[in-house]
Motif scaffolding. Sequence first.
Motif, PDB file in Angstrom:
ATOM      1  N   GLN A   1      26.000  44.524  34.039  1.00  0.00           N
ATOM      2  CA  GLN A   1      24.541  44.518  33.924  1.00  0.00           C
ATOM      3  C   GLN A   1      24.036  45.756  33.189  1.00  0.00           C
ATOM      4  O   GLN A   1      23.090  45.695  32.426  1.00  0.00           O
ATOM      5  CB  GLN A   1      23.929  44.452  35.328  1.00  0.00           C
ATOM      6  CG  GLN A   1      22.434  44.282  35.351  1.00  0.00           C
ATOM      7  CD  GLN A   1      22.008  42.872  35.015  1.00  0.00           C
ATOM      8  OE1 GLN A   1      22.723  41.933  35.307  1.00  0.00           O
ATOM      9  NE2 GLN A   1      20.868  42.729  34.403  1.00  0.00           N
ATOM     10  N   TYR A   2      24.681  46.898  33.441  1.00  0.00           N
ATOM     11  CA  TYR A   2      24.240  48.170  32.861  1.00  0.00           C
ATOM     12  C   TYR A   2      25.377  48.778  32.053  1.00  0.00           C
ATOM     13  O   TYR A   2      26.540  48.692  32.449  1.00  0.00           O
ATOM     14  CB  TYR A   2      23.829  49.152  33.967  1.00  0.00           C
ATOM     15  CG  TYR A   2      22.853  48.570  34.951  1.00  0.00           C
ATOM     16  CD1 TYR A   2      21.534  48.333  34.589  1.00  0.00           C
ATOM     17  CD2 TYR A   2      23.250  48.211  36.231  1.00  0.00           C
ATOM     18  CE1 TYR A   2      20.635  47.773  35.482  1.00  0.00           C
ATOM     19  CE2 TYR A   2      22.358  47.657  37.136  1.00  0.00           C
ATOM     20  CZ  TYR A   2      21.050  47.448  36.750  1.00  0.00           C
ATOM     21  OH  TYR A   2      20.177  46.878  37.635  1.00  0.00           O
ATOM     22  N   SER A   3      25.031  49.417  30.943  1.00  0.00           N
ATOM     23  CA  SER A   3      26.059  50.080  30.144  1.00  0.00           C
ATOM     24  C   SER A   3      26.695  51.190  30.985  1.00  0.00           C
ATOM     25  O   SER A   3      26.080  51.718  31.910  1.00  0.00           O
ATOM     26  CB  SER A   3      25.468  50.649  28.853  1.00  0.00           C
ATOM     27  OG  SER A   3      24.541  51.660  29.156  1.00  0.00           O
ATOM     28  N   THR A   4      27.918  51.528  30.667  1.00  0.00           N
ATOM     29  CA  THR A   4      28.669  52.479  31.477  1.00  0.00           C
ATOM     30  C   THR A   4      29.559  53.341  30.594  1.00  0.00           C
ATOM     31  O   THR A   4      30.019  52.882  29.546  1.00  0.00           O
ATOM     32  CB  THR A   4      29.520  51.713  32.529  1.00  0.00           C
ATOM     33  OG1 THR A   4      30.219  52.660  33.326  1.00  0.00           O
ATOM     34  CG2 THR A   4      30.504  50.777  31.886  1.00  0.00           C
ATOM     35  N   PRO A   5      29.812  54.577  31.003  1.00  0.00           N
ATOM     36  CA  PRO A   5      30.722  55.419  30.226  1.00  0.00           C
ATOM     37  C   PRO A   5      32.192  55.123  30.512  1.00  0.00           C
ATOM     38  O   PRO A   5      33.072  55.709  29.891  1.00  0.00           O
ATOM     39  CB  PRO A   5      30.366  56.837  30.704  1.00  0.00           C
ATOM     40  CG  PRO A   5      29.864  56.651  32.089  1.00  0.00           C
ATOM     41  CD  PRO A   5      29.160  55.312  32.088  1.00  0.00           C
ATOM     42  N   PHE A   6      32.475  54.200  31.425  1.00  0.00           N
ATOM     43  CA  PHE A   6      33.855  53.896  31.787  1.00  0.00           C
ATOM     44  C   PHE A   6      34.559  53.100  30.691  1.00  0.00           C
ATOM     45  O   PHE A   6      33.959  52.249  30.046  1.00  0.00           O
ATOM     46  CB  PHE A   6      33.910  53.104  33.098  1.00  0.00           C
ATOM     47  CG  PHE A   6      33.572  53.925  34.298  1.00  0.00           C
ATOM     48  CD1 PHE A   6      34.555  54.656  34.950  1.00  0.00           C
ATOM     49  CD2 PHE A   6      32.277  53.992  34.766  1.00  0.00           C
ATOM     50  CE1 PHE A   6      34.242  55.433  36.055  1.00  0.00           C
ATOM     51  CE2 PHE A   6      31.951  54.757  35.863  1.00  0.00           C
ATOM     52  CZ  PHE A   6      32.928  55.481  36.514  1.00  0.00           C
ATOM     53  N   THR A   7      35.845  53.413  30.520  1.00  0.00           N
ATOM     54  CA  THR A   7      36.703  52.618  29.647  1.00  0.00           C
ATOM     55  C   THR A   7      37.779  51.983  30.519  1.00  0.00           C
ATOM     56  O   THR A   7      38.220  52.578  31.508  1.00  0.00           O
ATOM     57  CB  THR A   7      37.352  53.465  28.543  1.00  0.00           C
ATOM     58  OG1 THR A   7      38.143  54.488  29.151  1.00  0.00           O
ATOM     59  CG2 THR A   7      36.310  54.087  27.631  1.00  0.00           C
ATOM     60  N   PHE A   8      38.175  50.771  30.153  1.00  0.00           N
ATOM     61  CA  PHE A   8      39.171  50.022  30.911  1.00  0.00           C
ATOM     62  C   PHE A   8      40.319  49.669  29.976  1.00  0.00           C
ATOM     63  O   PHE A   8      40.091  49.147  28.887  1.00  0.00           O
ATOM     64  CB  PHE A   8      38.557  48.736  31.472  1.00  0.00           C
ATOM     65  CG  PHE A   8      37.355  48.984  32.349  1.00  0.00           C
ATOM     66  CD1 PHE A   8      37.507  49.260  33.698  1.00  0.00           C
ATOM     67  CD2 PHE A   8      36.076  48.946  31.819  1.00  0.00           C
ATOM     68  CE1 PHE A   8      36.408  49.488  34.509  1.00  0.00           C
ATOM     69  CE2 PHE A   8      34.966  49.181  32.619  1.00  0.00           C
ATOM     70  CZ  PHE A   8      35.134  49.451  33.976  1.00  0.00           C
ATOM     71  N   SER A   9      41.535  49.951  30.399  1.00  0.00           N
ATOM     72  CA  SER A   9      42.702  49.603  29.584  1.00  0.00           C
ATOM     73  C   SER A   9      43.853  49.258  30.516  1.00  0.00           C
ATOM     74  O   SER A   9      43.836  49.581  31.708  1.00  0.00           O
ATOM     75  CB  SER A   9      43.078  50.761  28.667  1.00  0.00           C
ATOM     76  OG  SER A   9      43.440  51.898  29.427  1.00  0.00           O
ATOM     77  N   THR A  10      44.863  48.611  29.951  1.00  0.00           N
ATOM     78  CA  THR A  10      46.025  48.222  30.736  1.00  0.00           C
ATOM     79  C   THR A  10      47.250  48.120  29.846  1.00  0.00           C
ATOM     80  O   THR A  10      47.140  47.898  28.641  1.00  0.00           O
ATOM     81  CB  THR A  10      45.785  46.871  31.463  1.00  0.00           C
ATOM     82  OG1 THR A  10      46.919  46.586  32.281  1.00  0.00           O
ATOM     83  CG2 THR A  10      45.542  45.740  30.492  1.00  0.00           C
ATOM     84  N   ASP A  11      48.410  48.271  30.470  1.00  0.00           N
ATOM     85  CA  ASP A  11      49.666  48.020  29.767  1.00  0.00           C
ATOM     86  C   ASP A  11      50.286  46.703  30.241  1.00  0.00           C
ATOM     87  O   ASP A  11      51.391  46.354  29.860  1.00  0.00           O
ATOM     88  CB  ASP A  11      50.642  49.190  29.944  1.00  0.00           C
ATOM     89  CG  ASP A  11      51.010  49.465  31.396  1.00  0.00           C
ATOM     90  OD1 ASP A  11      50.499  48.757  32.305  1.00  0.00           O
ATOM     91  OD2 ASP A  11      51.791  50.401  31.642  1.00  0.00           O
ATOM     92  N   ILE A  12      49.564  45.951  31.047  1.00  0.00           N
ATOM     93  CA  ILE A  12      50.023  44.647  31.523  1.00  0.00           C
ATOM     94  C   ILE A  12      49.854  43.637  30.386  1.00  0.00           C
ATOM     95  O   ILE A  12      48.775  43.546  29.797  1.00  0.00           O
ATOM     96  CB  ILE A  12      49.238  44.196  32.773  1.00  0.00           C
ATOM     97  CG1 ILE A  12      49.491  45.168  33.926  1.00  0.00           C
ATOM     98  CG2 ILE A  12      49.612  42.770  33.177  1.00  0.00           C
ATOM     99  CD1 ILE A  12      48.625  44.936  35.149  1.00  0.00           C
TER     100      ILE A  12
END
Length: 164
Positions: free
Chosen positions: A111-122
Amino acid sequence: IYKKTYTEKEGGLSPLSCVIAEELNGAYELTMKHPYDETGKWRRIAREKIILADTPKGKQPFRIYHVQPDMDSITVNARHIFYDLLDNFIQSLNKTGTASAVLSSMKTALQYSTPFTFSTDITASGTVAGERKNPVEILLESSDDAESFINAFGGELVRDGYNV
C-alpha cells in the motif's frame, strides 16, 4: 540512538545491559536497560526512535516500541527495523512463479512505498497468496493453510537493515 526517521543521530547511550535475540524466521528483538545517568543520555530514549546496536551480523537498527521506567533505570524493548513492515498493507496478492518474482510482486502490492529491498537465492517456483495482510504475515505466516513465502519456498529469512 536516532530520531524515528533514522536520518538524524541524537547521540550515544550507555546501557547497563543490551540483549539481542533472533529466532530463525521469527522474532528479532532488543532488550536494553539504561540507567538515569548524570549526563542525561537516558532522556534520548523514547518510543519509535531507533537504536543502532552491534549484533553478530554487524550494526542493526531496532525501533523502540516499549519504554518502562523504574526507580533507577529504564527498560527498553525494540524490534528490528524489519518489523516496520507491520504498518504496511497488501490488499491482495496471488502470485505463482519464482521466489524472486513473488518477492517483486509483493513489493509492488504494498500500500505504501518502502525503503526495504527483498531478494533471495532460492530458485524454486511456488505460489504465495494473501488478502488484507501485512508483508510480515505474507513472508512468515506458518499455519498449515497459509500461502506464505516460507510455506511455499522454505528458506531462512535474513534481516540486514532495510535488506530482507
